[in-house]
Design an enzyme around this catalytic site. Sequence first.
Site, PDB file in Angstrom:
ATOM      1  N   SER A 111      60.266  39.923  64.542  1.00  0.00           N
ATOM      2  CA  SER A 111      59.909  41.252  65.021  1.00  0.00           C
ATOM      3  C   SER A 111      58.412  41.476  65.202  1.00  0.00           C
ATOM      4  CB  SER A 111      60.438  42.304  64.042  1.00  0.00           C
ATOM      5  OG  SER A 111      59.838  42.170  62.749  1.00  0.00           O
ATOM      6  N   SER A 153      60.311  36.966  60.668  1.00  0.00           N
ATOM      7  CA  SER A 153      59.647  37.798  61.674  1.00  0.00           C
ATOM      8  C   SER A 153      58.176  37.509  61.877  1.00  0.00           C
ATOM      9  CB  SER A 153      59.825  39.283  61.336  1.00  0.00           C
ATOM     10  OG  SER A 153      61.157  39.679  61.558  1.00  0.00           O
ATOM     11  N   LYS A 200      50.398  45.054  62.555  1.00  0.00           N
ATOM     12  CA  LYS A 200      51.739  45.403  63.016  1.00  0.00           C
ATOM     13  C   LYS A 200      51.995  46.881  62.758  1.00  0.00           C
ATOM     14  CE  LYS A 200      56.557  43.753  62.451  1.00  0.00           C
ATOM     15  NZ  LYS A 200      57.387  42.738  61.753  1.00  0.00           N
TER      16      LYS A 200
END
Length: 469
Positions: free
Chosen positions: A180, A204, A107
């Site tokens: 996210s 997330s 990420k």
Amino acid sequence: MTSRPLPLDDAARAELDALRTGLAELPRSELRAPTAPAAVPRLELPTLPAPTIPPALPGIAPDAPRATVDPARAARLDARLGALTWTDWHADFTPDGPLSGLAIGVKENFDVQGRPTRAGRAATHPPADRDAAVVARLRSAGARLVAGCAMTELAVCLDGNPHRPETRNPRDDTRIAGGSSSGSAVAVAAGFVAAALGSDTGGSVRIPAALCGVVGFKPTYDLLPCDGCVPLSPSLDHVGVITADIATALATVLAMATPGLPTVPSPVRRRVRVGWPVDWTAPADPAVNEVCRTALAALPDSIEVVPLELPLTTRTSVITNVAVLAAEAAITLRPPVTDDSTDPRARALISAGARLTPDEVRAAHRQRLRIASELRTALRSVDVIATPTVAVTAPPIGATAIPLPDGRTLRWPDIGDHFTAAANSTGFPAVSLPAGQVDGLPVGLQLIAGPHEDAWLLRLAALLETTRG
């Protein structure tokens, strides 16, 4: 130089009003210390097989070395899905580590040496001069860092990023991937990587994993270090993983955890009891609840599902989590959100958080302790708490209202973290694993265990994974 004040526009004022209304409704009862962990040890579960790297993944040429992706195919597919921010399909790796050659996505809020840590922002950033702690441990274990994964800006929202192409769900590209950690879930579900790092502050990791039909694991708070990850809310931030299966989740977490996963004594005793919180799960789409209950019903006779009441968690976990997140993000993210290009949704929440009073923030933290106490008490009578991971399947891109067959309408993203926020407020480990489908779209089942019961939780998840084939 003094930072610009965060604007209190109409959106921020609405966020602030919502936060204060929710905080005003928190229980004012005497705070009791959390009860001790469950005194009765857990039933011995089948031992997980030694973690192994999957021999092949979708998108990997069958005659190619493990974790070697066809770059042209990946580029064509990701042009539609929008999961990746950078790629290095031929990255070097340590050949003798436990994760030797395992394709990993990262990420974009984790530092990767030589890559800018953009965290979903538009601004230009210099390359990181070192790896985040967990990234360095993955490298040492032989993992191959092959891709950066897109995310919502600053990890604040559950879908969309004005600075990135739309990240689309590989199960249906007209629908969101969740957030996210959007790109991380899509990269695993599309077969670009075997595992991907994510951060989880309110769900997330687990939310996009559930919507994309893969595994998402958030361990006990602080089991994996957050050093080198852009902070959002230090009280709630967790490093997590998204993988194709439980064995790969275990392998990657073992590589990142030092000295390893804690263990809980588990001699044989009564049947394993899975608590299903009736009131908490009631708002979900009935079809989603049915898929989760059906998956649980397939477990062996040594495991029973029992009704459970969690009134505090049901009513207050989301507002508690969001209030703490907003207040802390107003400190950790103040410099970037003063940029006029910042996603207005992120700016509104953080601007509201900057205006919460110390008493309001303390009330939210006290409620975290109350929720932890309620969950610990529940885990004295059951071994694990089960809920849907998300109340609905992946909404269409841009949808804000989700009509249900029973006539109700759920608001998105308001309902998105309804089941996930509690595990961040308390720091308890939680895993989302595929439970089935509704109308061809994945449904995730969430399992929550007591603190430091990560290994036991993954063993139970593996057993459920096995019963589902």
